[in-house]
Design a protein around this motif. Structure first.
Motif, PDB file in Angstrom:
ATOM      1  N   UNK A   1       0.686  -1.532   0.013  1.00 29.29           N
ATOM      2  CA  UNK A   1       0.288  -0.036  -0.310  1.00 29.29           C
ATOM      3  C   UNK A   1       0.376   1.601   0.224  1.00 29.29           C
ATOM      4  N   UNK A   2       1.852   1.159   0.990  1.00 26.76           N
ATOM      5  CA  UNK A   2       2.536   2.582   0.808  1.00 26.76           C
ATOM      6  C   UNK A   2       3.814   2.767   0.262  1.00 26.76           C
ATOM      7  N   UNK A   3       4.379   1.728  -0.625  1.00 27.41           N
ATOM      8  CA  UNK A   3       4.812   2.257  -1.653  1.00 27.41           C
ATOM      9  C   UNK A   3       4.284   2.254  -2.696  1.00 27.41           C
ATOM     10  N   UNK A   4       2.824   1.394  -3.429  1.00 22.83           N
ATOM     11  CA  UNK A   4       2.094   2.214  -4.371  1.00 22.83           C
ATOM     12  C   UNK A   4       1.249   3.917  -4.363  1.00 22.83           C
ATOM     13  N   UNK A   5       1.227   3.920  -3.271  1.00 24.62           N
ATOM     14  CA  UNK A   5       1.302   5.360  -2.574  1.00 24.62           C
ATOM     15  C   UNK A   5       2.107   5.751  -3.038  1.00 24.62           C
ATOM     16  N   UNK A   6       3.660   5.899  -3.143  1.00 24.25           N
ATOM     17  CA  UNK A   6       4.572   7.155  -3.485  1.00 24.25           C
ATOM     18  C   UNK A   6       5.346   7.269  -4.445  1.00 24.25           C
ATOM     19  N   UNK A   7       4.772   6.328  -5.507  1.00 26.77           N
ATOM     20  CA  UNK A   7       4.470   6.187  -7.346  1.00 26.77           C
ATOM     21  C   UNK A   7       4.440   7.724  -7.177  1.00 26.77           C
TER      22      UNK A   7
ATOM     23  N   UNK B   1       8.854  12.009 -19.952  1.00 26.68           N
ATOM     24  CA  UNK B   1       8.393  13.561 -20.906  1.00 26.68           C
ATOM     25  C   UNK B   1       6.747  13.522 -19.974  1.00 26.68           C
ATOM     26  N   UNK B   2       6.015  14.388 -19.427  1.00 24.91           N
ATOM     27  CA  UNK B   2       4.523  14.250 -18.408  1.00 24.91           C
ATOM     28  C   UNK B   2       3.769  13.759 -18.346  1.00 24.91           C
ATOM     29  N   UNK B   3       3.036  13.838 -20.044  1.00 22.79           N
ATOM     30  CA  UNK B   3       2.020  12.853 -20.640  1.00 22.79           C
ATOM     31  C   UNK B   3       2.201  11.634 -20.206  1.00 22.79           C
ATOM     32  N   UNK B   4       3.539  10.982 -20.003  1.00 26.22           N
ATOM     33  CA  UNK B   4       3.654   9.663 -20.110  1.00 26.22           C
ATOM     34  C   UNK B   4       3.921   9.064 -18.331  1.00 26.22           C
ATOM     35  N   UNK B   5       4.328  10.208 -18.057  1.00 22.49           N
ATOM     36  CA  UNK B   5       3.772  10.597 -16.789  1.00 22.49           C
ATOM     37  C   UNK B   5       2.594  10.440 -15.690  1.00 22.49           C
ATOM     38  N   UNK B   6       2.081  11.390 -16.374  1.00 23.10           N
ATOM     39  CA  UNK B   6       0.492  11.558 -16.060  1.00 23.10           C
ATOM     40  C   UNK B   6       0.339   9.587 -16.319  1.00 23.10           C
ATOM     41  N   UNK B   7       0.344   8.890 -17.189  1.00 23.29           N
ATOM     42  CA  UNK B   7      -0.405   7.779 -17.397  1.00 23.29           C
ATOM     43  C   UNK B   7       0.709   6.508 -16.540  1.00 23.29           C
ATOM     44  N   UNK B   8       1.618   6.354 -15.574  1.00 29.59           N
ATOM     45  CA  UNK B   8       1.596   6.170 -14.355  1.00 29.59           C
ATOM     46  C   UNK B   8       1.028   6.428 -13.921  1.00 29.59           C
ATOM     47  N   UNK B   9       1.089   7.525 -13.440  1.00 32.13           N
ATOM     48  CA  UNK B   9       0.036   7.810 -11.818  1.00 32.13           C
ATOM     49  C   UNK B   9      -1.259   7.840 -11.922  1.00 32.13           C
TER      50      UNK B   9
ATOM     51  N   UNK C   1      -6.744  12.791 -10.761  1.00 35.71           N
ATOM     52  CA  UNK C   1      -5.547  12.589 -11.802  1.00 35.71           C
ATOM     53  C   UNK C   1      -5.660  12.980 -13.542  1.00 35.71           C
ATOM     54  N   UNK C   2      -7.048  11.940 -13.802  1.00 33.07           N
ATOM     55  CA  UNK C   2      -7.938  12.681 -14.873  1.00 33.07           C
ATOM     56  C   UNK C   2      -7.783  13.590 -15.290  1.00 33.07           C
ATOM     57  N   UNK C   3      -8.162  14.740 -14.601  1.00 32.67           N
ATOM     58  CA  UNK C   3      -8.221  16.126 -14.815  1.00 32.67           C
ATOM     59  C   UNK C   3      -7.092  16.505 -15.686  1.00 32.67           C
TER      60      UNK C   3
END
Length: 295
Positions: free
Chosen positions: A174-180, A207-215, A254-256
């Motif tokens: 839980x806490x590992x996944x939260x930190x990402x 890039x920021x777009x790729x990061x948003x997908x990972x988020x 995050x979707x916004x």
């Protein structure tokens, strides 16, 4: 106390990063309460909190020492004590060693050997693996760093359980996944700082777009991991309801980030603040809505 002495104490306190210590102690308490099942041993809790505080303080001092060159480049860190050379490097290392040894000793002799081992692993990962090497060389540094950041609640849990079981594993997840997504949000609103310092965080490299997908993916993973605490019988359904609600809220924000003309920095700051709210409320609910079916 003279003014000069007060200033010296303040500088030594600053390099321990008190805010980070406090945030981690909240998670220690959540793990401790989860394993205690309503029967708190306050003396063990206090000793656990003290030991963990000292070890985290030591790790933060080491991090300040290692990062002093890049801290001087980045706007948000350029005024840090070691970045400005306000404390001698030798004194810093001695200070870090004393804090760390004291923390390990408290956990080993007054709590359990397991908690001392877990804290030592967290220290090694954060200082030697993350800070000293991976932070400057790999986009996977965030993932590795998340492991050390997820150990405080596990230490709190194991202070009572005295062994690493399914509950401890779920807390770690839980806490590992939260930190990402939390860390990626920081990397986005501090994008220029990381770029100037040549730190290969995901937004700078991919890039920021790729990061948003990972988020988005990590928030979903966090939600399902959080649910497992209830489905495995460790936490109650009040916790489950709050956890799901927070995760959906976090995911919606995050979707916004995909809206047209969105200000990525403002969006990332909002996401970061919500991540703090999410993990704080999650920790509180873990502490108070445990399941008595687990012994």
């Amino acid at each position: 106390m003279t003014k000069d002495l007060a200033m010296i104490i303040k500088k030594y306190l600053e390099i321990t990063k008190p805010g980070i210590i406090l945030g981690n102690l909240i998670s220690v308490i959540s793990g401790f309460c989860l394993a205690s099942q309503g029967s708190l041993d306050l003396s063990i809790l206090i000793l656990t909190l003290l030991g963990v505080s000292l070890i985290i303080a030591s790790a933060c001092v080491c991090n300040n020492y290692i990062d002093r060159d890049i801290d001087a480049i980045m706007d948000r860190t350029k005024n840090r004590v070691l970045a400005k050379g306000l404390i001698s490097l030798r004194a810093t290392l001695i200070y870090a060693a004393l804090l760390g040894l004291a923390g390990i000793a408290i956990l080993y002799f007054s709590v359990t050997m397991l908690t001392a081992v877990l804290a030592s692993i967290g220290f090694i990962i954060y200082v030697l693996v993350y800070s000293l090497h991976m932070k400057r060389n790999s986009t996977y540094a965030t993932l590795i760093g998340s492991i050390s950041g997820s150990l405080p609640p596990v230490i709190g849990y194991c202070a009572i359980s005295k062994y690493f079981d399914t509950g401890a594993l779920i807390l770690l997840t839980i806490f590992s996944l939260w930190q990402m997504p939390h860390s990626y949000a920081i990397a986005i609103f501090c994008f220029e700082d990381y770029r100037k310092a040549k730190i290969p965080v995901l937004p700078v490299v991919k890039g920021i777009l790729v990061t948003k997908k990972y988020i988005l993916l990590y928030i979903l993973a966090f939600m399902f991991a959080s649910m497992m605490l209830s489905f495995s019988g460790y936490a109650g359904y009040k916790y489950l309801s709050v956890s799901i609600g927070l995760s959906i809220w976090w995911f919606t924000i995050a979707l916004s980030g995909y809206r047209k003309n969105v200000d990525d920095r403002l969006w990332a700051r909002k996401l970061f603040l919500l991540s703090i709210i999410t993990i704080t409320c999650t920790s509180i609910m873990i502490s108070i809505d445990f399941s008595s079916s687990v012994t």
